[in-house]
Design a protein around this motif. Structure first.
Motif, PDB file in Angstrom:
ATOM      1  N   GLN A  53     -52.270  48.831 -43.840  1.00 56.60           N
ATOM      2  CA  GLN A  53     -51.063  48.789 -43.038  1.00 56.60           C
ATOM      3  C   GLN A  53     -50.522  46.986 -43.170  1.00 56.60           C
ATOM      4  N   PHE A  54     -49.304  46.940 -43.079  1.00 58.03           N
ATOM      5  CA  PHE A  54     -48.803  45.541 -43.305  1.00 58.03           C
ATOM      6  C   PHE A  54     -49.009  45.204 -42.026  1.00 58.03           C
ATOM      7  N   LYS A  55     -49.258  43.763 -41.802  1.00 60.53           N
ATOM      8  CA  LYS A  55     -49.281  43.217 -40.479  1.00 60.53           C
ATOM      9  C   LYS A  55     -48.702  41.626 -40.635  1.00 60.53           C
ATOM     10  N   ASP A  56     -48.031  41.100 -39.590  1.00 66.19           N
ATOM     11  CA  ASP A  56     -47.315  39.955 -39.729  1.00 66.19           C
ATOM     12  C   ASP A  56     -48.411  38.709 -39.618  1.00 66.19           C
ATOM     13  N   THR A  97     -37.972  44.220 -43.723  1.00 63.34           N
ATOM     14  CA  THR A  97     -38.435  43.356 -44.824  1.00 63.34           C
ATOM     15  C   THR A  97     -39.904  43.359 -44.451  1.00 63.34           C
ATOM     16  N   LEU A  98     -40.748  43.476 -45.708  1.00 64.67           N
ATOM     17  CA  LEU A  98     -42.285  43.511 -45.466  1.00 64.67           C
ATOM     18  C   LEU A  98     -42.773  42.062 -45.895  1.00 64.67           C
ATOM     19  N   PRO A  99     -43.731  41.545 -45.032  1.00 65.55           N
ATOM     20  CA  PRO A  99     -44.421  40.418 -45.126  1.00 65.55           C
ATOM     21  C   PRO A  99     -44.863  39.906 -46.488  1.00 65.55           C
ATOM     22  N   ASN A 100     -45.068  38.494 -46.772  1.00 68.47           N
ATOM     23  CA  ASN A 100     -45.386  37.927 -47.933  1.00 68.47           C
ATOM     24  C   ASN A 100     -44.539  38.236 -49.125  1.00 68.47           C
ATOM     25  N   GLY A 101     -43.401  38.828 -48.890  1.00 69.72           N
ATOM     26  CA  GLY A 101     -42.517  38.995 -49.952  1.00 69.72           C
ATOM     27  C   GLY A 101     -42.994  40.288 -50.639  1.00 69.72           C
TER      28      GLY A 101
END
Length: 609
Positions: A432-435, A452-456
């Motif tokens: 899971q994407f996390k900031d 917008t997803l983190p880290n591009g």
């Protein structure tokens, strides 16, 4: 040896010593089955056949069939593979047991077929002999008049000057006018009439209709095919096996028997009540389509609504449900659009709070290697949030649409060769994407917003909303037969309940005085007061032809002469024989006794003087 055995042996010995007289004294029960002849194979089969074709066994089998159909309505069946898979996943303990018992395909299981076939044979064995018996009754004449009509529950009689032959002829005309079957006796003294044969006809029609229902259900089960398809607004459907989301065919109907037709979903009209206790209740629920039938069929504009299916070449297209499909665009880390289009979300409540997933299996990471993207979350047509329920929809209409998603990346598992549910996301091999603060990346988006997803790693854009509709395409060959059989069963049952079998006899013979004596009697095969009323109507109808004569007056008995005053008691108490035997002295004594009181009064007066 027990006392009982000693007593039995003693009784047996005593019986043998005393012979037949001793056998009568014994209280030991006689074994009658020991000397009874064996049934044999033919007798046993005949007994089994009589039991199977009896009404009691037919009712038991019908009750068992009703009980056997209950699991089919409570447990998902194999025709809906998605529901069966969900049930097995939710109930892992009982699912193997249900699978062995055939609970997921009840109507095609061996035990259900056994009950079905036995009921089929039982009805057939009941109908055939009763039909022949009824044909014999139709060909037979009404039974002759009983000797004593007065014993019948309905009876009347009168005397008339009309000749007996004329009375009987008038009775025949009257009864035939009332649709009675009539027959003049061989002696020519009575007319027998019978009515109500439709009662047994209704009974036979009812049983034959049940037989037809069983046949119709069997045809439907063998030639049935049903499939589901979810279509987004602007898309279409072609009646091909690859186009179905799920498909279940019958034993004698498969994919090769599908008829060529299709339709396109142009738009969907849905409106809801906005005020009052019925707020959120659908007012209009209609799918607008263009359909074609046959390989070279032309497009025809039509619509499908709830309880108003579309009939295309014998196939029925039913509207089942509808929902919303958010239109999204997904870009990967390289900036390439890897997915664009509407994604159907499945409703979870009456306000169409819906869940769904977005999968982008072609997404790449910054290093150019595969890094598949997946999104899961909610869509709310009218967004509302509170501290208790969280994000949800407060109204089914598109008043304030919002899309709430969380993002994952990794392996979606779509290349493993195992079928997946398009409405579920397998996150076993995903992260899971996390900031930067370690919080889960999630956002409630309005149309036009971007996640917008983190880290591009990419982004997701909420472009808009479309509607979708779910349809069921059904092929059922036995529907018309079941409809006709059901209607015939209702009519036959009504006839067997309300039509009454009844008989009327009219007898006309000359009396002792030469006057014709007319007797009428009625008998109903079932308890009812109608036979008495009908008998009275027929008797009243015969009066113009055979008018009733007044009853002859009986001669009056002569009255006894009244006794003289003062001697009524003596005359009543004295018989002629007693009077004749009385001597003169006794008569003098009687007079003296009779005048005792006046004499007593005279003596008193003399004493006073």
């Amino acid at each position: 040896m027990t006392i009982t055995e000693d007593a039995e042996r003693g009784a047996a010995g005593e019986s043998e010593e005393l012979g037949a007289a001793g056998a009568q004294l014994s209280t030991q029960p006689t074994d009658t089955l020991r000397n009874a002849p064996a049934l044999g194979l033919v007798g046993t089969l005949r007994w089994m056949w009589r039991q199977l074709t009896s009404m009691r066994v037919a009712l038991i089998l019908l009750f068992m069939l009703s009980l056997a159909a209950i699991p089919g309505s409570l447990i998902p069946q194999h025709t809906d593979a998605l529901k069966v898979a969900t049930f097995k996943r939710t109930h892992p303990t009982v699912s193997p047991i249900y699978d062995r018992l055939g609970m997921f395909h009840v109507y095609s299981s061996p035990w259900f077929a056994a009950i079905y076939i036995l009921l089929f044979i039982s009805l057939a064995g009941c109908i055939i002999p009763r039909t022949w018996q009824f044909v014999g009754q139709l060909r037979a004449r009404p039974p002759a008049a009983p000797r004593h009509l007065t014993r019948l529950p309905a009876y009347t009689t009168w005397r008339t000057d009309t000749e007996p032959e004329q009375v009987l002829e008038a009775a025949r005309k009257a009864l035939r006018g009332r649709r009675f079957r009539t027959h003049l006796s061989e002696s020519g003294t009575s007319v027998a009439a019978e009515k109500g044969y439709l009662r047994e006809t209704g009974n036979l029609v009812f049983h034959i209709a049940l037989f037809g229902l069983l046949i119709s259900f069997a045809i439907t089960s063998l030639y049935k095919a049903e499939g589901g398809k979810l279509i987004v607004e602007g898309d279409g459907f072609s009646n091909n096996l690859t186009q179905y989301d799920d498909f279940g065919g019958g034993t004698l109907y498969g994919a090769n028997d599908l008829k060529p037709f299709g339709f396109d979903l142009d738009s969907f009209n849905a409106s809801y009540a906005r005020t009052g206790p019925e707020k959120g209740t659908p007012r209009t629920f209609q799918a607008n389509i263009h359909y074609w039938n046959g390989v070279d069929g032309k497009l025809v504009k039509s619509s499908i609504a709830v309880n108003k299916p579309l009939d295309i070449g014998g196939e029925k297209v039913y509207l089942i449900s509808h929902g919303y499909a958010p239109v999204v665009s997904v870009k990967d880390a390289t900036g390439t659009v890897v997915f664009r289009g509407p994604v159907p979300f499945l409703p979870q409540d009456g306000n169409l709070t819906s869940t769904g997933v977005v999968k982008a299996p072609d997404a790449l990471g910054k290093d150019g290697k595969a890094d598949q993207l997946g999104f899961t979350g909610l869509f709310t047509p009218t967004f509302d949030i509170d501290n208790v329920r969280g994000p949800h929809s407060s109204f089914p209409g598109l008043d304030y649409p919002a899309l709430i998603l969380t993002a994952f990346h990794g392996d979606l598992g779509m290349e493993a060769g195992i079928s997946q549910n398009v409405y579920q996301l397998d996150t076993r091999h995903m992260k899971q994407f996390k900031d930067a603060q370690g919080k889960i990346v999630s956002k409630a988006m309005r149309p036009g917003d971007v996640l917008t997803l983190p880290n591009g790693a990419g982004s997701l854009t909420f472009d808009g909303v479309k509607t979708w509709a779910s349809f069921t395409i059904s092929h059922q060959s036995g529907n018309m037969g079941a409809l006709v059989s059901g209607a015939a069963a209702i009519l036959g049952l009504a006839g067997s309940l309300f039509i009454q079998r009844r008989r009327i006899w009219v007898r006309a013979v000359p009396g002792a005085d030469g006057v014709t004596v007319v007797e009428m009697g009625g008998l109903g095969r079932s308890e009812s007061a109608r036979i008495a009323d009908e008998l009275g109507d027929v008797a009243f109808q015969l009066q113009p032809e055979a008018p009733a004569l007044p009853e002859p007056e009986e001669p009056e008995e002569p009255e006894e002469p009244e006794a003289a005053p003062g001697t009524a008691d003596e005359t009543a108490d004295t018989t002629p024989d007693e009077t004749a035997d009385t001597t003169p002295d006794e008569k003098t004594d009687q007079k003296t006794d009779g005048s005792a009181e006046p004499t007593s009064q005279t003596d008193d007066e003399g004493a006073r003087a």
